[in-house]
Write a protein that holds these residues in place. Structure first.
Motif, PDB file in Angstrom:
ATOM      1  N   LEU A 168       5.687  -0.464   9.501  1.00  0.00           N
ATOM      2  CA  LEU A 168       5.198  -1.273   8.386  1.00  0.00           C
ATOM      3  C   LEU A 168       3.749  -1.700   8.631  1.00  0.00           C
ATOM      4  CD1 LEU A 168       7.179  -1.622   6.160  1.00  0.00           C
ATOM      5  CD2 LEU A 168       7.978  -3.738   7.208  1.00  0.00           C
ATOM      6  N   GLU A 169       3.495  -2.142   9.814  1.00  0.00           N
ATOM      7  CA  GLU A 169       2.156  -2.582  10.178  1.00  0.00           C
ATOM      8  C   GLU A 169       1.154  -1.431  10.060  1.00  0.00           C
ATOM      9  OE1 GLU A 169       1.849  -3.679  14.284  1.00  0.00           O
ATOM     10  OE2 GLU A 169       0.168  -5.057  13.947  1.00  0.00           O
ATOM     11  N   ALA A 170       1.549  -0.279  10.563  1.00  0.00           N
ATOM     12  CA  ALA A 170       0.659   0.874  10.506  1.00  0.00           C
ATOM     13  C   ALA A 170       0.364   1.263   9.065  1.00  0.00           C
ATOM     14  CB  ALA A 170       1.274   2.047  11.263  1.00  0.00           C
ATOM     15  N   ASP A 187       5.044  12.668  -0.963  1.00  0.00           N
ATOM     16  CA  ASP A 187       4.062  11.860  -1.675  1.00  0.00           C
ATOM     17  C   ASP A 187       3.482  10.786  -0.742  1.00  0.00           C
ATOM     18  OD1 ASP A 187       2.537  11.086  -3.767  1.00  0.00           O
ATOM     19  OD2 ASP A 187       4.168  10.130  -4.911  1.00  0.00           O
ATOM     20  N   GLN A 188       2.596  10.027  -1.295  1.00  0.00           N
ATOM     21  CA  GLN A 188       2.000   8.891  -0.586  1.00  0.00           C
ATOM     22  C   GLN A 188       3.036   7.856  -0.168  1.00  0.00           C
ATOM     23  OE1 GLN A 188      -0.804   6.531  -2.513  1.00  0.00           O
ATOM     24  NE2 GLN A 188      -1.950   8.204  -3.423  1.00  0.00           N
ATOM     25  N   ILE A 189       2.570   6.930   0.647  1.00  0.00           N
ATOM     26  CA  ILE A 189       3.441   5.838   1.072  1.00  0.00           C
ATOM     27  C   ILE A 189       2.856   4.535   0.554  1.00  0.00           C
ATOM     28  CG2 ILE A 189       4.446   4.682   3.056  1.00  0.00           C
ATOM     29  CD1 ILE A 189       3.686   7.254   4.648  1.00  0.00           C
ATOM     30  N   ALA A 190       3.689   3.742  -0.084  1.00  0.00           N
ATOM     31  CA  ALA A 190       3.235   2.432  -0.548  1.00  0.00           C
ATOM     32  C   ALA A 190       4.207   1.358  -0.079  1.00  0.00           C
ATOM     33  CB  ALA A 190       3.132   2.419  -2.067  1.00  0.00           C
ATOM     34  N   LEU A 191       3.692   0.154   0.033  1.00  0.00           N
ATOM     35  CA  LEU A 191       4.569  -0.952   0.411  1.00  0.00           C
ATOM     36  C   LEU A 191       5.083  -1.644  -0.838  1.00  0.00           C
ATOM     37  CD1 LEU A 191       2.348  -2.475   3.231  1.00  0.00           C
ATOM     38  CD2 LEU A 191       4.477  -1.201   3.538  1.00  0.00           C
ATOM     39  N   THR A 192       6.310  -2.102  -0.804  1.00  0.00           N
ATOM     40  CA  THR A 192       6.797  -2.964  -1.873  1.00  0.00           C
ATOM     41  C   THR A 192       6.251  -4.364  -1.615  1.00  0.00           C
ATOM     42  OG1 THR A 192       8.743  -3.655  -0.645  1.00  0.00           O
ATOM     43  CG2 THR A 192       8.947  -1.674  -1.987  1.00  0.00           C
ATOM     44  N   GLU A 193       6.467  -5.213  -2.574  1.00  0.00           N
ATOM     45  CA  GLU A 193       6.100  -6.625  -2.438  1.00  0.00           C
ATOM     46  C   GLU A 193       6.621  -7.168  -1.104  1.00  0.00           C
ATOM     47  OE1 GLU A 193       4.213  -9.921  -4.089  1.00  0.00           O
ATOM     48  OE2 GLU A 193       4.474  -7.938  -5.013  1.00  0.00           O
ATOM     49  N   GLN A 194       7.938  -7.041  -0.965  1.00  0.00           N
ATOM     50  CA  GLN A 194       8.656  -7.438   0.255  1.00  0.00           C
ATOM     51  C   GLN A 194       8.055  -6.838   1.515  1.00  0.00           C
ATOM     52  OE1 GLN A 194      12.084  -7.657   1.930  1.00  0.00           O
ATOM     53  NE2 GLN A 194      12.034  -9.721   1.076  1.00  0.00           N
ATOM     54  N   GLY A 195       7.845  -5.533   1.452  1.00  0.00           N
ATOM     55  CA  GLY A 195       7.330  -4.837   2.625  1.00  0.00           C
ATOM     56  C   GLY A 195       5.948  -5.319   2.992  1.00  0.00           C
ATOM     57  N   GLU A 196       5.142  -5.541   1.992  1.00  0.00           N
ATOM     58  CA  GLU A 196       3.791  -5.999   2.270  1.00  0.00           C
ATOM     59  C   GLU A 196       3.807  -7.386   2.892  1.00  0.00           C
ATOM     60  OE1 GLU A 196       0.792  -5.207  -0.561  1.00  0.00           O
ATOM     61  OE2 GLU A 196      -0.441  -6.923   0.033  1.00  0.00           O
ATOM     62  N   GLN A 197       4.725  -8.191   2.413  1.00  0.00           N
ATOM     63  CA  GLN A 197       4.801  -9.541   2.966  1.00  0.00           C
ATOM     64  C   GLN A 197       5.157  -9.505   4.446  1.00  0.00           C
ATOM     65  OE1 GLN A 197       7.180 -12.434   0.584  1.00  0.00           O
ATOM     66  NE2 GLN A 197       7.424 -13.395   2.598  1.00  0.00           N
ATOM     67  N   ILE A 198       6.130  -8.683   4.770  1.00  0.00           N
ATOM     68  CA  ILE A 198       6.507  -8.567   6.180  1.00  0.00           C
ATOM     69  C   ILE A 198       5.355  -8.009   7.002  1.00  0.00           C
ATOM     70  CG2 ILE A 198       8.051  -7.407   7.795  1.00  0.00           C
ATOM     71  CD1 ILE A 198      10.214  -7.545   5.670  1.00  0.00           C
ATOM     72  N   ALA A 199       4.707  -6.996   6.468  1.00  0.00           N
ATOM     73  CA  ALA A 199       3.584  -6.384   7.180  1.00  0.00           C
ATOM     74  C   ALA A 199       2.492  -7.412   7.454  1.00  0.00           C
ATOM     75  CB  ALA A 199       3.024  -5.219   6.375  1.00  0.00           C
ATOM     76  N   ARG A 200       2.164  -8.181   6.423  1.00  0.00           N
ATOM     77  CA  ARG A 200       1.139  -9.219   6.594  1.00  0.00           C
ATOM     78  C   ARG A 200       1.525 -10.177   7.705  1.00  0.00           C
ATOM     79  NH1 ARG A 200      -2.737  -9.649   2.626  1.00  0.00           N
ATOM     80  NH2 ARG A 200      -2.145  -8.775   0.607  1.00  0.00           N
ATOM     81  N   ASN A 201       2.793 -10.480   7.724  1.00  0.00           N
ATOM     82  CA  ASN A 201       3.299 -11.395   8.748  1.00  0.00           C
ATOM     83  C   ASN A 201       3.132 -10.835  10.146  1.00  0.00           C
ATOM     84  OD1 ASN A 201       5.023 -13.851   9.270  1.00  0.00           O
ATOM     85  ND2 ASN A 201       5.218 -13.511   7.055  1.00  0.00           N
ATOM     86  N   VAL A 202       3.464  -9.588  10.291  1.00  0.00           N
ATOM     87  CA  VAL A 202       3.321  -8.947  11.598  1.00  0.00           C
ATOM     88  C   VAL A 202       1.845  -8.958  12.004  1.00  0.00           C
ATOM     89  CG1 VAL A 202       3.592  -6.821  12.905  1.00  0.00           C
ATOM     90  CG2 VAL A 202       5.327  -7.476  11.253  1.00  0.00           C
ATOM     91  N   VAL A 203       1.006  -8.587  11.058  1.00  0.00           N
ATOM     92  CA  VAL A 203      -0.427  -8.554  11.336  1.00  0.00           C
ATOM     93  C   VAL A 203      -0.916  -9.946  11.727  1.00  0.00           C
ATOM     94  CG1 VAL A 203      -2.700  -8.243  10.307  1.00  0.00           C
ATOM     95  CG2 VAL A 203      -0.898  -6.563   9.878  1.00  0.00           C
TER      96      VAL A 203
END
Lengths: 175, 175
Positions: free
Chosen positions: A16-18, A64-80
């Motif tokens: 997710l972070e990557a 296809d490309q990879i995109a984050l969902t709302e949820q996924g982005e939130q978790i990713a931001r948290n990890v970052v």
DNA sequence: CAACATTGTTAGCCTTGTCTAAAAAGGCTT
DNA sequence: AAGCCTTTTTAGACAAGGCTAACAATGTTG
């Protein structure tokens, strides 16, 4: 499986972070970018993506490309964020070299809880704002408070004001 | 397999740590103690023991007691030390409550490197010895340096002496 | 000493996460 | 549009580490 409740593994957090970072840097993310960045086989990325899609943290149609969902982005931001806080703490407060700090942050970011992270944030702020509190690592000597290094200048000022100039007047809570 | 070179998994480190502690507390360790302490099935303990015996970190004949080898004890001590340092840092410096500190330490102890641990040790020492540097967590306020809480008493003393009284005179390294 | 309770081991299954090899899809390039 | 190269996916293997169920050893106790 309840996507919102399930704890994410360190591995999936890394993916997710990557993804988040590649999107931030390049505007879009493809499986190749992730496999390169994480140093992992392409098939491992496909595999991880399936897990993330199932958990609704990532949107991804095959090839296809990879995109984050709302949820996924939130978790990713948290990890970052955890990563950054840890890195800052290690470099700024502990004076650890950037490489060691980054390596440690990469591992600890997956296991450290919110309480500790928030305390670290506060501690970094304290270290930055308060010339009393701030210590500096001196090789062969350990941590030395800045007052001890900067002659008595700050101490005089401190006395003149009767309080830590960055925090306001002494409180009644003091002994 | 080179027993000395191979990195130990977090899981095996946990087993080693548990064995060490049970022996310390009870004088001897049996599989049951470990399964209870780690909250794990008995068969998982047998399994882990086989891995540890193979790595020559543990001595264990079937149905018998569990003992640590020299090597195993050294690793166990190390894990325990990391655990303690982290716990102390979280409670003493960050003022985190004991439970949260223990939980965090249990996880971080398996991933934190030596450099960081040694810096934390130094930081704790600094925090303990230097009334300048030591900060205290004040709910709703963040970290506050002890000078700000203790009226100006320490600041006066600091000025009189011209240096941090716990560290000796100012050095030439100061700005 | 024989029965029963406790403890430990084995066997077999499952999940996670990694890999390699092979097949499929996409995208250039002529 | 045909061929070729890259990217992705699939399929299958493997290691770790956990679990349950069944079996074996130990030990306690009438």
């Amino acid at each position: 499986m309840d996507a919102t409740t399930t704890e994410l593994s360190a591995s999936l957090e890394d993916y997710l972070e990557a993804i988040y970072q590649v999107i931030a840097e390049r505007g879009e993310a493809r499986a190749k970018d992730i496999s390169v960045r994480l140093g992992v086989a392409a098939s491992s990325v496909t595999n991880a993506l399936q897990g993330l899609v199932k958990r609704e943290l990532v949107q991804h149609a095959p090839y296809d490309q990879i995109a984050l969902t709302e949820q996924g982005e939130q978790i990713a931001r948290n990890v970052v964020r955890r990563h950054e806080v840890l890195t800052d703490f290690f470099t700024d407060v502990l004076s650890v070299d950037p490489d060691t700090a980054a390596t440690a942050a990469c591992k600890i970011e997956h296991v450290v809880g919110d309480t500790i992270v928030e305390r670290l944030v506060e501690y970094i702020k304290y270290d930055q704002r308060c010339n009393h509190g701030g210590a500096t690592w001196v090789e062969g000597k350990g941590f030395v408070c800045r007052n001890a290094l900067d002659t008595r200048a700050l101490c005089d000022e401190c006395t003149a004001q009767g309080f830590c100039r960055f925090l306001g007047p002494p409180t009644e809570e003091g002994a």
